[in-house]
Scaffold this motif. Structure first.
Motif, short mmCIF file in Angstrom:
data_model
loop_
_atom_site.label_atom_id
_atom_site.label_comp_id
_atom_site.label_asym_id
_atom_site.label_seq_id
_atom_site.Cartn_x
_atom_site.Cartn_y
_atom_site.Cartn_z
N ALA A 25 22.87 53.45 23.12
CA ALA A 25 22.46 54.24 24.12
C ALA A 25 23.80 54.82 24.61
CB ALA A 25 21.47 53.64 25.08
N TRP A 26 24.95 53.92 24.75
CA TRP A 26 26.18 54.23 25.49
C TRP A 26 26.89 55.42 24.34
CZ3 TRP A 26 31.08 54.15 23.45
CH2 TRP A 26 32.08 54.60 24.27
N LEU A 59 25.65 57.25 22.24
CA LEU A 59 24.77 58.59 22.11
C LEU A 59 25.21 59.26 23.28
CD1 LEU A 59 21.41 57.55 20.63
CD2 LEU A 59 23.16 59.05 19.56
N LEU A 60 25.13 58.58 24.59
CA LEU A 60 25.42 59.35 25.79
C LEU A 60 27.03 59.69 25.88
CD1 LEU A 60 23.54 57.51 28.72
CD2 LEU A 60 23.32 59.84 27.85
N HIS A 61 27.82 59.16 25.34
CA HIS A 61 29.16 59.23 25.42
C HIS A 61 29.58 60.54 24.25
CE1 HIS A 61 33.48 58.56 25.94
NE2 HIS A 61 33.70 58.63 24.74
N SER A 78 21.71 48.72 24.06
CA SER A 78 22.77 49.36 25.11
C SER A 78 24.09 50.12 24.36
CB SER A 78 23.19 48.32 26.17
OG SER A 78 23.89 47.20 25.48
N ASN A 132 28.71 61.03 31.43
CA ASN A 132 27.21 61.18 31.96
C ASN A 132 27.39 59.80 33.10
OD1 ASN A 132 24.42 60.34 32.69
ND2 ASN A 132 24.02 61.66 30.79
N GLN A 133 26.58 59.99 34.00
CA GLN A 133 26.50 58.94 35.25
C GLN A 133 26.19 57.65 34.85
OE1 GLN A 133 24.69 60.77 38.53
NE2 GLN A 133 26.30 61.89 39.12
N ALA A 134 25.38 57.73 33.72
CA ALA A 134 24.75 56.35 33.12
C ALA A 134 25.91 55.42 32.37
CB ALA A 134 23.41 56.70 32.46
N GLU A 135 26.81 56.02 31.91
CA GLU A 135 27.71 55.43 31.07
C GLU A 135 28.25 54.00 31.65
OE1 GLU A 135 30.66 57.18 28.78
OE2 GLU A 135 29.50 59.15 28.70
N GLY A 183 26.16 63.34 25.58
CA GLY A 183 25.47 63.47 26.72
C GLY A 183 26.16 63.96 27.83
N GLN A 184 27.35 64.49 27.70
CA GLN A 184 28.39 64.95 28.37
C GLN A 184 27.54 66.04 29.20
OE1 GLN A 184 31.88 66.19 26.42
NE2 GLN A 184 32.56 64.14 26.41
#
Length: 79
Positions: free
Chosen positions: A30-31, A33-35, A27, A49-52, A38-39
């Motif tokens: 993943a956070w 990488l998205l942060h 987790s 991103n909405q998954a953050e 994944g903007q």
């Protein structure tokens, strides 16, 4: 309470630490990488991103499981 007077962890604690440690790592990566990558483009520029927030909640739940597995005892009476 088989291992009450020793420093040895019970089998369920080892199992819980392994799974929660893996979940913490996954987790967190993943956070991260998205942060960073994944903007999404919003109306006023780049947005998170909405998954953050969900990944952070999952990370917190895994942390609680890791604390339980490591043998942290929280008692109401302070003892």
């Amino acid at each position: 309470m088989l291992h009450l007077k020793t420093a040895k962890l019970a089998r369920w604690q080892i199992w819980l630490l392994c799974w929660s440690g893996g979940l913490l790592w996954a987790s967190g990566v993943a956070w991260l990488l998205l942060h960073n990558f994944g903007q999404v483009q919003g109306e006023f520029g780049p947005e998170a991103n909405q998954a953050e927030p969900w990944l952070l909640r999952l990370h917190g739940a895994a942390m609680i499981a890791a604390l339980l597995g490591s043998g942290v005892r929280v008692t109401a009476g302070g003892g």
